[in-house]
Design an enzyme around this catalytic site. Structure first.
Site, PDB file in Angstrom:
ATOM      1  CB  SER A 307       1.807   2.419  -4.883  1.00 30.90           C
ATOM      2  OG  SER A 307       1.826   3.805  -5.098  1.00 30.90           O
ATOM      3  CG  ASP A 318      -2.768   2.879  10.902  1.00 31.10           C
ATOM      4  OD1 ASP A 318      -2.586   1.654  11.015  1.00 31.10           O
ATOM      5  OD2 ASP A 318      -1.834   3.697  10.768  1.00 31.10           O
ATOM      6  CE  LYS A 332       6.223   3.321  -6.355  1.00 33.59           C
ATOM      7  NZ  LYS A 332       5.448   4.527  -6.048  1.00 33.59           N
TER       8      LYS A 332
END
Length: 404
Positions: A307, A318, A332
């Site tokens: 999460s 990224d 999740k």
């Protein structure tokens, strides 16, 4: 004669008008009122004819069970399980109905003090009681309990398929009392005796290791970003050469705490995370500050990092502001909204899905590390010495290579 005709017209018009008023009133009551009682009958506004048929069927089924079942039943228990079944019909592990008692337990502050063993638990998709996280310095940690353990027995109580509320009530108790717990770990039963004590969850800890700042976040609870900032500023003033953020066994928590930390480390206007809903609407959160990490950063993750942990990890990965080391994360990547109901009960509903800055799906996929290193110890993360923690060793050696 003419007067009689006029009177007749007036009476007809009056009757028609009265009928129109009554018809409109009934239409309004049926369509606009969700709870108009007439004796023991209730007019309900349903979203579809199928809902109306199913509600009728549900009531008939409840009456049949009450009449024919061989024992006396608690009517509220039947309805509570019906409500739970409606939420479970989504097929989503995180959309759940909670009774009033369960909802109070669910929404209670995790960082409040209480007497217990010091774990956060949840029901997994099989209905078992799963240890989400173990609080640092807690009695459970001292006894060797780990995130990912499944609690199957609490004293003589079979907890293999009970609610979080039931399990929590059994685990809590008076200070100094002992509780015998059996957990399932790697398909093997592990027994432990834990002495209950006052539990105060500490979610952020830090230290300097070989001129590298090391900050461990065990869960994203309130004020975690502020505590992270305290360590980050301290290590920056001590001229740290690199930063390690340890998110292993971190089940997530408050997303805004994770995005606040990303705001400290990313460059201005970099995308932190995006969300999308069933309508295809996308919202993007970007870094808003001029501040960013000026030293190489490593993030440690494992299969229990989930999460909010994955949000922070993918935002740094990224944007090429950190290297992820460890094992693939849990996966999740969905958002729940907590909705209280009028009677004190409540529900959590999954409303959105997260996408990484590059548009990658997180849910059920997880974050793949840039450098995969499998843990070589079954000990709790906070119990590992540096010599035993091969993943942390890899993070340190990687940072030293980057600095050179």
């Amino acid at each position: 004669m003419e007067n009689k005709k006029n009177k007749g017209k007036i009476i007809v018009i009056a009757v028609v008008m009265s009928l129109l008023i009554i018809t409109n009133l009934l239409t309004f009551l049926v369509t606009a009122s969700c709870n108009m009682a007439i004796g023991n009958k209730v007019l309900i506004n349903t979203p579809s004819s199928k809902s109306a048929k199913n509600i009728t069927k549900l009531i008939a089924l409840e009456e049949l069970i009450q009449e024919d079942y061989y024992k006396e039943l608690d009517e509220q228990d039947l309805w509570d399980y019906a409500f739970k079944g409606l939420a479970k019909g989504t097929g989503d592990l995180y959309t759940n109905y909670y009774t009033e008692e369960e909802f109070e337990e669910y929404t209670s502050e995790l960082d409040s003090e209480f007497y217990g063993i010091g774990v956060q638990i949840m029901n997994n998709e099989d209905g078992a009681v799963l240890v989400d996280s173990v609080f640092q310095g807690s009695p459970a940690e001292e006894a060797g309990m780990k995130a990912g353990d499944i609690i199957i027995k609490i004293d003589d109580f079979d907890s293999s398929n009970v609610s979080v509320s039931e399990a929590s009530n059994k685990l809590r108790g008076k200070k100094g009392t002992k509780v015998d717990v059996v957990v399932l770990r790697n398909n093997k039963e592990v027994k432990m005796t834990i002495t209950r004590d006052k539990v105060k969850a500490t979610y952020v800890s830090g230290k300097m290791i070989d001129n590298m700042g090391y900050i461990r976040i065990s869960e994203f609870s309130s004020d975690v970003a502020k505590d992270f900032r305290t360590y980050y500023d301290k290590f920056t003033s001590e001229n740290m050469k690199g930063l390690i953020i340890d998110l292993r066994d971190n089940p997530g928590g408050l997303v805004n705490e994770a995005t606040d930390i990303a705001n400290i480390l990313l460059k201005k206007d970099m995308t932190i995370i995006s969300t999308t809903n069933k309508s295809g609407e996308t919202q993007t959160e970007k870094d808003t500050t001029d501040e960013y990490a000026k030293v190489p950063v490593v993030v440690l993750v494992n299969g229990n990092s989930a999460s909010a942990s994955e949000i922070l990890s993918c935002s740094l990965q990224d944007n090429e502001m950190a290297t992820i080391i460890g094992e693939k994360s849990y996966g999740k990547g969905i958002i729940q909204e907590v909705k209280p109901l009028n009677d004190g009960s409540g529900i959590t509903v999954t409303i959105d899905e997260y996408l990484s800055p590059k548009g990658h799906q997180i849910h059920k996929k997880g974050i793949t590390p840039d450098v995969t290193v499998k843990a070589n110890s079954d000990k709790a993360i906070s119990k590992l010495t540096l010599d035993e923690d091969n993943q942390l060793q890899k993070a340190l050696s990687y940072l030293k290579q980057q600095i050179k």
